[in-house]
Design a protein around this motif. Structure first.
Motif, mmCIF file in Angstrom:
data_model
loop_
_atom_site.group_PDB
_atom_site.id
_atom_site.type_symbol
_atom_site.label_atom_id
_atom_site.label_comp_id
_atom_site.label_asym_id
_atom_site.label_seq_id
_atom_site.Cartn_x
_atom_site.Cartn_y
_atom_site.Cartn_z
ATOM 1 N N LEU A 140 58.803 -44.035 54.473
ATOM 2 C CA LEU A 140 58.110 -44.842 53.473
ATOM 3 C C LEU A 140 56.604 -44.747 53.679
ATOM 4 C CD1 LEU A 140 57.893 -46.942 51.225
ATOM 5 C CD2 LEU A 140 58.333 -48.717 52.945
ATOM 6 N N LEU A 141 56.188 -44.809 54.919
ATOM 7 C CA LEU A 141 54.769 -44.710 55.234
ATOM 8 C C LEU A 141 54.213 -43.353 54.802
ATOM 9 C CD1 LEU A 141 52.306 -46.015 56.476
ATOM 10 C CD2 LEU A 141 53.153 -45.354 58.741
ATOM 11 N N GLY A 142 54.992 -42.281 55.005
ATOM 12 C CA GLY A 142 54.557 -40.961 54.567
ATOM 13 C C GLY A 142 54.356 -40.893 53.064
ATOM 14 N N SER A 143 55.276 -41.493 52.311
ATOM 15 C CA SER A 143 55.145 -41.481 50.851
ATOM 16 C C SER A 143 53.933 -42.287 50.408
ATOM 17 C CB SER A 143 56.420 -42.041 50.209
ATOM 18 O OG SER A 143 56.577 -43.432 50.472
ATOM 19 N N ILE A 144 53.653 -43.380 51.086
ATOM 20 C CA ILE A 144 52.493 -44.213 50.755
ATOM 21 C C ILE A 144 51.199 -43.465 51.035
ATOM 22 C CG2 ILE A 144 51.212 -46.258 51.515
ATOM 23 C CD1 ILE A 144 53.936 -47.678 51.768
ATOM 24 N N LEU A 145 51.142 -42.759 52.166
ATOM 25 C CA LEU A 145 49.933 -42.006 52.506
ATOM 26 C C LEU A 145 49.641 -40.944 51.454
ATOM 27 C CD1 LEU A 145 50.289 -41.581 56.373
ATOM 28 C CD2 LEU A 145 48.504 -42.838 55.162
ATOM 29 N N GLN A 146 50.680 -40.267 50.991
ATOM 30 C CA GLN A 146 50.470 -39.264 49.943
ATOM 31 C C GLN A 146 49.859 -39.895 48.704
ATOM 32 O OE1 GLN A 146 53.888 -36.869 48.887
ATOM 33 N NE2 GLN A 146 53.202 -35.219 50.213
ATOM 34 N N ARG A 147 50.368 -41.062 48.299
ATOM 35 C CA ARG A 147 49.848 -41.732 47.106
ATOM 36 C C ARG A 147 48.413 -42.220 47.310
ATOM 37 N NH1 ARG A 147 54.014 -43.342 43.563
ATOM 38 N NH2 ARG A 147 55.676 -41.790 43.757
ATOM 39 N N LEU A 148 48.040 -42.432 48.565
ATOM 40 C CA LEU A 148 46.663 -42.834 48.865
ATOM 41 C C LEU A 148 45.728 -41.634 48.967
ATOM 42 C CD1 LEU A 148 47.237 -45.674 51.503
ATOM 43 C CD2 LEU A 148 46.481 -45.941 49.130
ATOM 44 N N GLY A 149 46.267 -40.439 48.735
ATOM 45 C CA GLY A 149 45.434 -39.241 48.727
ATOM 46 C C GLY A 149 45.330 -38.526 50.052
ATOM 47 N N ILE A 150 46.177 -38.877 51.018
ATOM 48 C CA ILE A 150 46.183 -38.207 52.319
ATOM 49 C C ILE A 150 47.106 -36.994 52.241
ATOM 50 C CG2 ILE A 150 46.613 -38.442 54.784
ATOM 51 C CD1 ILE A 150 44.340 -40.195 53.738
ATOM 52 N N ALA A 151 46.582 -35.815 52.515
ATOM 53 C CA ALA A 151 47.372 -34.588 52.435
ATOM 54 C C ALA A 151 48.408 -34.539 53.553
ATOM 55 C CB ALA A 151 46.462 -33.372 52.529
ATOM 56 N N MET A 152 49.584 -34.015 53.219
ATOM 57 C CA MET A 152 50.635 -33.792 54.209
ATOM 58 C C MET A 152 51.107 -32.347 54.047
ATOM 59 S SD MET A 152 52.744 -37.399 54.167
ATOM 60 C CE MET A 152 53.369 -37.166 55.837
ATOM 61 N N PRO A 153 50.391 -31.402 54.661
ATOM 62 C CA PRO A 153 50.660 -29.981 54.429
ATOM 63 C C PRO A 153 51.978 -29.523 55.040
ATOM 64 C CG PRO A 153 49.052 -30.251 56.179
ATOM 65 C CD PRO A 153 49.291 -31.618 55.617
ATOM 66 N N GLY A 154 52.425 -28.357 54.567
ATOM 67 C CA GLY A 154 53.652 -27.768 55.103
ATOM 68 C C GLY A 154 54.856 -28.075 54.241
ATOM 69 N N GLU A 155 55.962 -27.411 54.554
ATOM 70 C CA GLU A 155 57.217 -27.636 53.835
ATOM 71 C C GLU A 155 57.882 -28.890 54.364
ATOM 72 O OE1 GLU A 155 61.571 -25.477 53.121
ATOM 73 O OE2 GLU A 155 59.901 -24.347 54.020
ATOM 74 N N LEU A 156 58.047 -29.887 53.491
ATOM 75 C CA LEU A 156 58.605 -31.167 53.904
ATOM 76 C C LEU A 156 60.118 -31.188 53.701
ATOM 77 C CD1 LEU A 156 55.952 -33.641 52.432
ATOM 78 C CD2 LEU A 156 55.966 -32.483 54.657
ATOM 79 N N ILE A 157 60.804 -31.884 54.603
ATOM 80 C CA ILE A 157 62.261 -31.996 54.532
ATOM 81 C C ILE A 157 62.634 -32.858 53.326
ATOM 82 C CG2 ILE A 157 64.329 -32.801 55.725
ATOM 83 C CD1 ILE A 157 62.886 -32.277 58.368
ATOM 84 N N SER A 158 63.539 -32.362 52.508
ATOM 85 C CA SER A 158 63.927 -33.075 51.295
ATOM 86 C C SER A 158 64.838 -34.254 51.616
ATOM 87 C CB SER A 158 64.625 -32.123 50.325
ATOM 88 O OG SER A 158 65.762 -31.532 50.933
ATOM 89 N N GLY A 159 65.087 -35.086 50.630
ATOM 90 C CA GLY A 159 65.886 -36.290 50.823
ATOM 91 C C GLY A 159 67.375 -36.004 50.945
#
Length: 339
Positions: free
Chosen positions: A53-72
């Motif tokens: 949840l924190l990762g999704s929030i950071l993305q919406r706040l404009g923080i980049a999360m590079p790389g291939e992310l594990i899907s749900g």
């Protein structure tokens, strides 16, 4: 095979170079200095503690999360926000060190010299390559989320020092009772998880992170998972998160987008204490309360927590539970793809 301090100021990061590290050349130092304004945010915490949840929030706040992310999947429908390569690297390293979570030693600290072992230095070299490539593409704060980093923070310190990357840590803390319920729902059949084992793992991940971050004098922001579900607390936490990571006040639009990530079904593991499979150990409960009370404005609480965690007998709560908690053969039948 691969499978998927506590100082709260946001100033510099005093790393000491390990004996085997080489000094940076003049050109390397010049290039590295340009990255001092692009801090890497490490999103950590015990598994099932709201790091996704924190990762999704950071993305919406404009923080980049590079790389291939594990899907749900059925356990995290909206995604894990973990890089598949780094998750695999850290999982494999913990397996090689004999401290993977299903192992008998999975709830205990790594040996003091673990970072100097060849397998750890190989992991350092690989992580160095990946982060160096990512760093060249960043001009703003960026983040990498993996609960396993809670146990392997010195690895990141070494690589960050080599690349001159400022590190910040965001620790997601969730009620150990909720984590226990969530782990039992997910892992009791496939991995033989028990209520007591879940509490040990919760304690170990949070304690190790707190101690390692304090030793390295890294800035840490503690996020209380429960506060996401109280409107005024969620708003305050969103603003604190944005200021900590990007050192700026978030726009109203960014806050609105981030708040939309928070769903009521994220609290589906909440239970009244009468309905818990096991009472929460007093030390675990006390640790949780102490973590949620941490504040940048009250450094004395941080120091008191460190003193409490390093008292004799606080390395791991004691509970008499005869017999092995983990049936290896059972686990391998349920997950035959494991090494």
């Amino acid at each position: 095979a691969c499978y998927p301090a506590l100082r709260t100021a946001t100033s510099g990061f005093p790393f000491s170079r390990r004996p085997h590290q080489k000094a940076l050349s003049a050109n390397q130092s010049m290039n590295a200095s340009s990255h001092r304004d692009t801090p890497l945010i490490l999103v950590v915490g015990m598994h099932r503690s709201g790091t996704s949840l924190l990762g999704s929030i950071l993305q919406r706040l404009g923080i980049a999360m590079p790389g291939e992310l594990i899907s749900g999947d059925q356990h995290n429908p909206t995604g894990y926000y973990e890089r598949s390569d780094i998750t695999a690297l850290q999982e494999e390293l913990l397996i090689a060190l004999g401290h993977w979570w299903p192992s008998a030693s999975g709830v205990f600290a790594l040996p003091s010299d673990w970072l100097d072992l060849p397998v750890s230095q190989t992991a350092c070299q690989q992580l160095h390559q990946w982060l160096k490539k990512d760093l060249d593409q960043q001009n703003h704060a960026w983040a990498i989320k993996d609960p396993r980093t809670s146990l392997l923070l010195p690895l990141w310190q070494q690589v960050a020092a080599e690349l001159n990357i400022p590190l910040k840590v965001v620790l997601s803390v969730r009620d150990p009772a909720e984590v226990m319920v969530s782990l039992l729902q997910r892992d009791s059949t496939t991995a033989g998880m028990t209520a007591w084992r879940s509490q040990q793992l919760w304690w170990h991940h949070n304690r190790q992170l707190i101690l390692d971050a304090a030793k390295a004098d890294l800035p840490v922001l503690t996020i209380n998972y429960s506060d996401w579900f109280v409107d005024h607390k969620a708003h305050r936490q969103l603003e604190a998160l944005a200021r900590f990571c990007a050192e700026e006040h978030p726009s109203a639009q960014a806050v609105s987008l981030a708040a939309a990530c928070i769903k009521t079904d994220h609290r589906r593991s909440r239970r009244h204490r009468r309905h818990l499979p096991m009472a929460i150990h007093p030390d675990v409960a006390s640790f949780y309360r102490r973590l949620t009370r941490l504040s940048p404005k009250q450094p004395s609480k941080q120091q008191k927590l460190l003193s409490w965690l390093t008292k004799p007998g606080k390395s791991m709560p004691q509970q008499h539970q005869p017999g092995a908690w983990f049936d290896l053969e059972h686990y391998r039948k349920q997950a035959p793809g494991l090494p």
